[in-house]
Design a protein around this motif. Sequence first.
Motif, short mmCIF file in Angstrom:
data_model
loop_
_atom_site.label_atom_id
_atom_site.label_comp_id
_atom_site.label_asym_id
_atom_site.label_seq_id
_atom_site.Cartn_x
_atom_site.Cartn_y
_atom_site.Cartn_z
N SER A 32 0.98 -1.21 -0.30
CA SER A 32 0.02 0.02 -0.08
C SER A 32 0.69 1.36 0.08
O SER A 32 0.54 2.17 -0.89
N ASP A 33 1.93 1.30 0.88
CA ASP A 33 2.57 2.63 0.92
C ASP A 33 4.13 2.08 0.78
O ASP A 33 4.57 1.76 1.90
N PRO A 34 5.02 2.42 -0.04
CA PRO A 34 4.67 3.02 -1.33
C PRO A 34 3.58 1.82 -2.16
O PRO A 34 3.69 0.72 -1.82
N PRO A 35 2.69 2.41 -2.90
CA PRO A 35 1.83 1.43 -3.83
C PRO A 35 2.80 0.80 -4.55
O PRO A 35 3.24 1.29 -5.57
N MET A 36 2.67 -0.64 -4.55
CA MET A 36 3.33 -1.46 -5.41
C MET A 36 2.43 -2.57 -6.03
O MET A 36 1.35 -2.90 -5.50
N THR A 37 2.83 -3.11 -7.05
CA THR A 37 2.11 -4.01 -8.12
C THR A 37 3.15 -4.73 -8.76
O THR A 37 4.26 -4.72 -8.54
N TYR A 38 2.72 -5.96 -9.24
CA TYR A 38 3.69 -6.60 -9.95
C TYR A 38 2.83 -7.39 -11.32
O TYR A 38 1.62 -7.19 -11.52
N ILE A 39 3.77 -7.83 -12.25
CA ILE A 39 3.26 -8.46 -13.54
C ILE A 39 4.08 -9.51 -13.70
O ILE A 39 5.42 -9.53 -13.26
N SER A 40 3.95 -10.76 -14.00
CA SER A 40 4.64 -11.85 -14.30
C SER A 40 4.62 -12.24 -15.85
O SER A 40 3.64 -12.37 -16.54
N LEU A 41 5.68 -12.01 -16.62
CA LEU A 41 5.73 -12.53 -18.08
C LEU A 41 6.91 -13.56 -18.38
O LEU A 41 7.82 -13.81 -17.47
N ARG A 42 6.25 -14.19 -19.37
CA ARG A 42 7.17 -15.40 -19.88
C ARG A 42 8.25 -14.49 -20.60
O ARG A 42 8.06 -13.59 -21.41
N HIS A 43 9.89 -15.29 -20.72
CA HIS A 43 10.73 -14.49 -21.33
C HIS A 43 10.53 -14.44 -22.88
O HIS A 43 10.96 -13.38 -23.51
N SER A 44 9.68 -15.33 -23.35
CA SER A 44 9.31 -15.36 -24.79
C SER A 44 8.40 -14.41 -25.21
O SER A 44 8.35 -14.12 -26.50
N ARG A 45 7.76 -13.83 -24.27
CA ARG A 45 6.87 -12.45 -24.84
C ARG A 45 7.63 -11.30 -25.49
O ARG A 45 8.50 -11.03 -24.72
#
Length: 196
Positions: free
Chosen positions: A42-55
């Motif tokens: 929340s503080d600091p506001p944090m997020t994530y995404i998960s990606l394959r190497h091939s993308r």
Amino acid sequence: MAKQNWKPGTVLYPVPVVMVSCGSMEGEKNIITVAWTGTINSDPPMTYISLRHSRHSYDIIKQSKEFIINLVTKKLAFACDYCGVKSGKDIDKFDEMHLTAVKGQKVSAPILYESPVNIECRVKNIIPLGTHDMFLAEVVNVSVSDEYLDASGKFHFNKTNPICYSHGCYYTLGEKLGNFGYSVKKKKFKKENNKK
């Protein structure tokens, strides 16, 4: 009722489905559909995404250290699916899906203007996990479409017709069951009534 034991797998559904834009207005830009995303602080506001190497977007985000999470509505569902199955190596997804790219306020990546909420992110760390790498990011700006704001300035996300993803399918959200904390309020209400 019987239970079956399955091999370990990712069966935590439904999940949000978002369109992640990356790159820049001046150079290459792209959109990738992502279901592995969420809030992590929340503080600091944090997020994530998960990606394959091939993308195709993987290297763009790894180099720029920026991306934008664009929330998806029922109206954007077709474009969302298209951006998940077509590669940006071959086409400009903004053009193909008639989507509007507008430069972010705090990052170089373009927001998807048709999305009601655009979350601008700066990558703080990349964590290799196996099939995917997790891009941990700080939220540096949020843009919202004012058509969903009421007179008091409250944003009504439910009016955007948001969608989610579950086991290979897209769904709209169902009926409202209650507000956060409603279970406690019910008990409190019952106790107050019992005292009368």
